[in-house]
Design an enzyme around this catalytic site. Structure first.
Site, PDB file in Angstrom:
ATOM      1  N   CYS A   1     -32.185 -13.942 -19.674  1.00 29.03           N
ATOM      2  CA  CYS A   1     -32.716 -13.041 -20.709  1.00 29.03           C
ATOM      3  C   CYS A   1     -31.814 -12.918 -21.931  1.00 29.03           C
ATOM      4  O   CYS A   1     -32.218 -12.341 -22.944  1.00 29.03           O
ATOM      5  CB  CYS A   1     -32.973 -11.662 -20.115  1.00 29.03           C
ATOM      6  SG  CYS A   1     -31.459 -10.760 -19.685  1.00 29.03           S
TER       7      CYS A   1
ATOM      8  N   CYS B   1     -26.240  -8.949 -14.487  1.00 28.31           N
ATOM      9  CA  CYS B   1     -27.144  -8.678 -15.594  1.00 28.31           C
ATOM     10  C   CYS B   1     -27.689  -7.269 -15.398  1.00 28.31           C
ATOM     11  O   CYS B   1     -28.217  -6.951 -14.335  1.00 28.31           O
ATOM     12  CB  CYS B   1     -28.283  -9.705 -15.614  1.00 28.31           C
ATOM     13  SG  CYS B   1     -29.573  -9.318 -16.822  1.00 28.31           S
TER      14      CYS B   1
ATOM     15  N   ASP C   1     -31.874 -30.091  17.662  1.00 24.30           N
ATOM     16  CA  ASP C   1     -32.255 -29.713  16.307  1.00 24.30           C
ATOM     17  C   ASP C   1     -33.731 -30.027  16.105  1.00 24.30           C
ATOM     18  O   ASP C   1     -34.112 -31.163  15.837  1.00 24.30           O
ATOM     19  CB  ASP C   1     -31.395 -30.490  15.299  1.00 24.30           C
ATOM     20  CG  ASP C   1     -31.410 -29.849  13.922  1.00 24.30           C
ATOM     21  OD1 ASP C   1     -31.872 -28.699  13.813  1.00 24.30           O
ATOM     22  OD2 ASP C   1     -30.967 -30.492  12.963  1.00 24.30           O
TER      23      ASP C   1
ATOM     24  N   LYS D   1     -21.399 -24.766  17.013  1.00 25.03           N
ATOM     25  CA  LYS D   1     -21.880 -25.865  16.182  1.00 25.03           C
ATOM     26  C   LYS D   1     -20.881 -27.020  16.162  1.00 25.03           C
ATOM     27  O   LYS D   1     -19.669 -26.815  16.247  1.00 25.03           O
ATOM     28  CB  LYS D   1     -22.136 -25.376  14.748  1.00 25.03           C
ATOM     29  CG  LYS D   1     -23.139 -24.228  14.647  1.00 25.03           C
ATOM     30  CD  LYS D   1     -24.498 -24.557  15.222  1.00 25.03           C
ATOM     31  CE  LYS D   1     -25.362 -25.338  14.285  1.00 25.03           C
ATOM     32  NZ  LYS D   1     -25.886 -24.552  13.181  1.00 25.03           N
TER      33      LYS D   1
ATOM     34  N   LYS E   1     -27.629 -28.075  22.050  1.00 20.35           N
ATOM     35  CA  LYS E   1     -28.513 -27.409  21.098  1.00 20.35           C
ATOM     36  C   LYS E   1     -29.242 -28.494  20.307  1.00 20.35           C
ATOM     37  O   LYS E   1     -28.663 -29.132  19.432  1.00 20.35           O
ATOM     38  CB  LYS E   1     -27.720 -26.510  20.144  1.00 20.35           C
ATOM     39  CG  LYS E   1     -28.596 -25.751  19.165  1.00 20.35           C
ATOM     40  CD  LYS E   1     -27.771 -24.856  18.252  1.00 20.35           C
ATOM     41  CE  LYS E   1     -28.679 -24.077  17.302  1.00 20.35           C
ATOM     42  NZ  LYS E   1     -29.422 -24.961  16.369  1.00 20.35           N
TER      43      LYS E   1
ATOM     44  N   TYR F   1     -38.293 -29.139  24.965  1.00 19.66           N
ATOM     45  CA  TYR F   1     -37.198 -28.803  25.874  1.00 19.66           C
ATOM     46  C   TYR F   1     -37.042 -27.283  25.942  1.00 19.66           C
ATOM     47  O   TYR F   1     -36.669 -26.657  24.946  1.00 19.66           O
ATOM     48  CB  TYR F   1     -35.878 -29.413  25.386  1.00 19.66           C
ATOM     49  CG  TYR F   1     -35.706 -30.859  25.766  1.00 19.66           C
ATOM     50  CD1 TYR F   1     -35.156 -31.220  26.989  1.00 19.66           C
ATOM     51  CD2 TYR F   1     -36.097 -31.875  24.901  1.00 19.66           C
ATOM     52  CE1 TYR F   1     -34.998 -32.555  27.339  1.00 19.66           C
ATOM     53  CE2 TYR F   1     -35.946 -33.212  25.242  1.00 19.66           C
ATOM     54  CZ  TYR F   1     -35.388 -33.541  26.463  1.00 19.66           C
ATOM     55  OH  TYR F   1     -35.238 -34.861  26.812  1.00 19.66           O
TER      56      TYR F   1
ATOM     57  N   CYS G   1     -35.265  -8.297 -16.906  1.00 22.85           N
ATOM     58  CA  CYS G   1     -34.897  -9.719 -16.899  1.00 22.85           C
ATOM     59  C   CYS G   1     -35.859 -10.482 -15.997  1.00 22.85           C
ATOM     60  O   CYS G   1     -36.112 -10.079 -14.856  1.00 22.85           O
ATOM     61  CB  CYS G   1     -33.459  -9.889 -16.409  1.00 22.85           C
ATOM     62  SG  CYS G   1     -32.957 -11.612 -16.225  1.00 22.85           S
TER      63      CYS G   1
ATOM     64  N   CYS H   1     -26.478 -13.242 -20.037  1.00 28.19           N
ATOM     65  CA  CYS H   1     -27.369 -13.679 -18.958  1.00 28.19           C
ATOM     66  C   CYS H   1     -28.043 -14.994 -19.345  1.00 28.19           C
ATOM     67  O   CYS H   1     -28.603 -15.098 -20.451  1.00 28.19           O
ATOM     68  CB  CYS H   1     -28.423 -12.609 -18.685  1.00 28.19           C
ATOM     69  SG  CYS H   1     -29.671 -13.122 -17.471  1.00 28.19           S
TER      70      CYS H   1
ATOM     71  N   GLU I   1     -25.539 -25.591  27.419  1.00 25.27           N
ATOM     72  CA  GLU I   1     -26.470 -26.709  27.290  1.00 25.27           C
ATOM     73  C   GLU I   1     -26.451 -27.212  25.846  1.00 25.27           C
ATOM     74  O   GLU I   1     -25.993 -26.506  24.941  1.00 25.27           O
ATOM     75  CB  GLU I   1     -27.885 -26.272  27.678  1.00 25.27           C
ATOM     76  CG  GLU I   1     -28.442 -25.169  26.797  1.00 25.27           C
ATOM     77  CD  GLU I   1     -29.784 -24.640  27.288  1.00 25.27           C
ATOM     78  OE1 GLU I   1     -30.434 -25.335  28.085  1.00 25.27           O
ATOM     79  OE2 GLU I   1     -30.173 -23.538  26.876  1.00 25.27           O
TER      80      GLU I   1
END
Length: 648
Positions: free
Chosen positions: A401, A414, A112, A304, A110, A215, A419, A398, A108
């Protein structure tokens, strides 16, 4: 009008409403409908004690809610595994065929929208719950009652959960945004957001004005006796629910592929937004035999639609630091609209991937977004380079930090446990749906609390005061109190959710559950030998857990004292199944989950496949290939009735 006349007119109005909302074939004019509607409404105002709760007048809304309470689904609402091409679909089909060679597909569209679970009992809509984390969602019953295509009463007395998608037609979505444009309200990005936003209106009259539709696509808890999903769904549609424009039930793989391409070709003509096709196994017994992974049913996939590609320009590469310290590069691109979603960022995975694809700042790139998948760059248009492009350099420190980074090739980390990004990331994970599920404690609020030094550690959440929150920008009394209530409600959470919330590297939902069920509240005392002995645990997982306990035991015990997680340690009752490997097959009086839980409580290890090491195969009606294999290997087989007799 007397009560009998009132009841008769209610049935006429219901029939007119069904013809309009469900059948899309009106059998009365708007004038006739409105006249009868107001006759009924007048009687109900004069005789409130005799008002029928299933009357169409109850759909108008007008109730102003204070908020949405959490509610539990009777049976879990699962996510679906996504497949993106015919090769992936065929691979899924082959996995099913390993269990049973010949089976039927149920296919069936799909849609959204926003997933919804409707609970009916004794023929009446009792509750409507959003999907949430699959176990717990939000109670939006009053809003859902305003949706014309959802029956308030059905001709079935048993308890049943009917799952489906709340959607809005594309034309109605455009009209809704036009109205919002004229009233200077922010526009909805796409129909799915419009449907979800409409369901979460505190004023139910607002929801009533939105032309939402429902649905059905599945059933949760139920007592139906049909042996095929197609038969159960036909029963649901006959109760008065909308049916999708195309359903195909077939044993032919070619028919599945044909429907997929047909839906792609006609997707613009179909009134609702679609993002794919759902393919399910039709036989209920085979569904149960296939079972589930941690996240998905093995008997269904979402095929999909092809991702939409757009060309844009890579403006910059920024760095994100996760809760485990991993530094991830993110592409900042010129804004591009893909199916109603404005995309400005895309994943780059890691610096090894950047180097492999030779991605440079300033490049023209092709970007895709398919469904809920994070946008990603799939190709660099090298021929469009003009020499101004910049080769990105691997970071040395990093970005949050300033600490030195550990470069392990694909992973750059890191190492600083203090941090800010790691601390904030850990708290965001702690409050997330799959962890403690603290409603209202989103990323932005956690960042705000941390930036203002109100919350510097997870435990600080539990000492927050109303005064502290009201001193922050954006907080009024109601919002602040709701957040405090949600934090308080997270106390007493299941131990496995608490362990998962800690964000221990390599320890996810399944592993956390295994730890909680095995060791209970004494899990911090577990040794390396005990942990490595757990089913499914490897050296990396055991080492990670042991290291976490060694470093964080004191803080974790303090946090446990505050939150008081509830242990669900499995108590074993000695039985003939203790220490034995058992396989289940076929349909039984109890659900597969109930049978598995019962056997595990009796000390059995429940496996999904039959081998020479299997001790028992317990079978029900329409048992499949597992029973055949058990007979072939000489494995002891037991019917459900025989099992019950053994346990008396």
């Amino acid at each position: 009008m007397n009560f009998q006349e009132y009841s008769e007119k209610i049935e006429i109005l219901k029939a007119w409403a069904k013809a309009y909302y469900v059948d899309d074939a009106p059998i009365a004019s708007d004038e006739e409908y409105d006249r009868l509607y107001h006759e009924i409404l007048a009687f109900e105002k004069e005789n409130p004690l005799f008002a029928d709760e299933s009357s169409p007048t109850k759909r108008v809304g007008g109730m102003v809610l204070e908020g949405f309470n959490k509610a539990s689904h009777k049976a879990r609402m699962w996510s679906m595994e996504d497949v993106f091409d015919e090769h992936d679909l065929d691979a899924w089909i082959e996995r099913v065929k390993k269990v049973k060679e010949n089976f039927t597909f149920y296919c069936e569209p799909k849609f959204d929208g926003a997933s919804m679970n409707l609970i009916y009992d004794k023929g009446v809509l009792q509750q409507a719950i959003t999907r949430g984390d699959g176990s717990i969602g939000e109670d939006v019953t009053q809003n859902v009652k305003t949706i014309g295509s959802i029956p308030l009463q059905i001709a079935y007395e048993g308890l049943i959960e009917i799952r489906g998608e709340v959607v809005i037609k594309k034309a109605d979505f455009e009209c809704l945004n036009e109205e919002r444009l004229h009233t200077n309200e922010p526009l909805f990005a796409n129909p799915r957001n419009a449907a979800a936003g409409s369901l979460r209106q505190l004023d139910t009259s607002v929801t009533a004005k939105r032309k939402l539709m429902f649905y059905p696509w599945g059933i949760g808890e139920n007592q139906l006796v049909q042996t095929r999903l197609s038969e159960k769904m036909r029963f649901v549609y006959d109760l008065g629910f909308l049916q999708p424009p195309r359903i195909v039930v077939t044993q032919n793989v070619e028919d599945v592929h044909m429907l997929y391409h047909e839906l792609i070709e006609t997707r613009d003509a179909i009134e609702m937004m679609m993002d794919g096709m759902v393919v399910k196994v039709d036989e209920i017994a085979l569904q149960e035999e296939l079972g589930y992974t941690v996240k998905y049913p093995k008997w269904m996939v979402a095929f999909k639609f092809p991702a939409i590609e757009k060309v844009t320009k890579l403006r910059a590469i920024t760095l994100q630091v996760g809760r485990t310290g991993v530094v991830t590069p993110v592409a900042e691109v010129e804004a591009v609209n893909i199916e109603g979603v404005v995309v400005e960022r895309a994943t780059l995975h890691n610096f090894d991937e950047i180097e492999r694809k030779d991605i440079r700042i300033g490049d023209s790139v092709i970007i895709i977004r398919s469904g809920d998948v994070i946008p990603k760059i799939i190709k660099v248009l090298v021929e469009r380079r003009d020499g101004t492009e910049v080769i990105p350099k691997r970071p040395l420190v990093c970005p949050v930090c300033g600490g030195e980074l550990l470069d392990e090739g694909a992973l750059i980390k890191c190492q600083n446990l203090s941090c800010d990004a790691r601390v904030v990331g850990a708290m965001i994970h702690f409050a997330s749906k799959k962890a403690l599920n603290i409603d209202g404690l989103g990323d932005k609020i956690i960042e705000q609390l941390y930036a203002q030094k109100v919350v510097l550690h997870v435990k600080d959440l539990y000492t927050l005061s109303l005064e502290q929150l009201l001193a922050l920008e954006g907080f009024k009394v109601k919002k602040a109190q709701n957040l405090l209530d949600a934090i308080a409600q997270s106390k007493g959470v299941a131990l496995e959710k608490f362990i998962n919330a800690l964000g221990i590297e390599h320890i996810g939902e399944v592993a956390a559950k295994k730890i909680a069920r095995t060791f209970g509240l004494e899990w911090l005392e577990a040794t390396h030998e005990q942990i490595i002995g757990l089913e499914g645990f490897g050296e990396e997982m055991a080492k990670s857990l042991v290291e976490f306990i060694h470093v964080n035991a004191v803080e974790t015990k303090e946090l446990m004292g505050i939150i008081a997680p509830v242990a669900s340690k499995l108590e074993i009752t000695e039985s003939v199944f203790t220490g034995k490997t058992v396989v289940l097959t076929g349909s039984m009086s109890k659900s597969r989950d109930e049978m598995k839980a019962m056997l595990e409580s009796l000390g059995a290890k429940v496996s999904g496949s039959v081998s020479k090491k299997t001790d028992f195969v317990i079978f029900g009606e329409e048992a499949g290939s597992k029973l055949d294999k058990a007979l072939e290997l000489g494995v002891k087989t037991l019917s459900e009735a025989e099992v019950n007799e053994m346990l008396i």
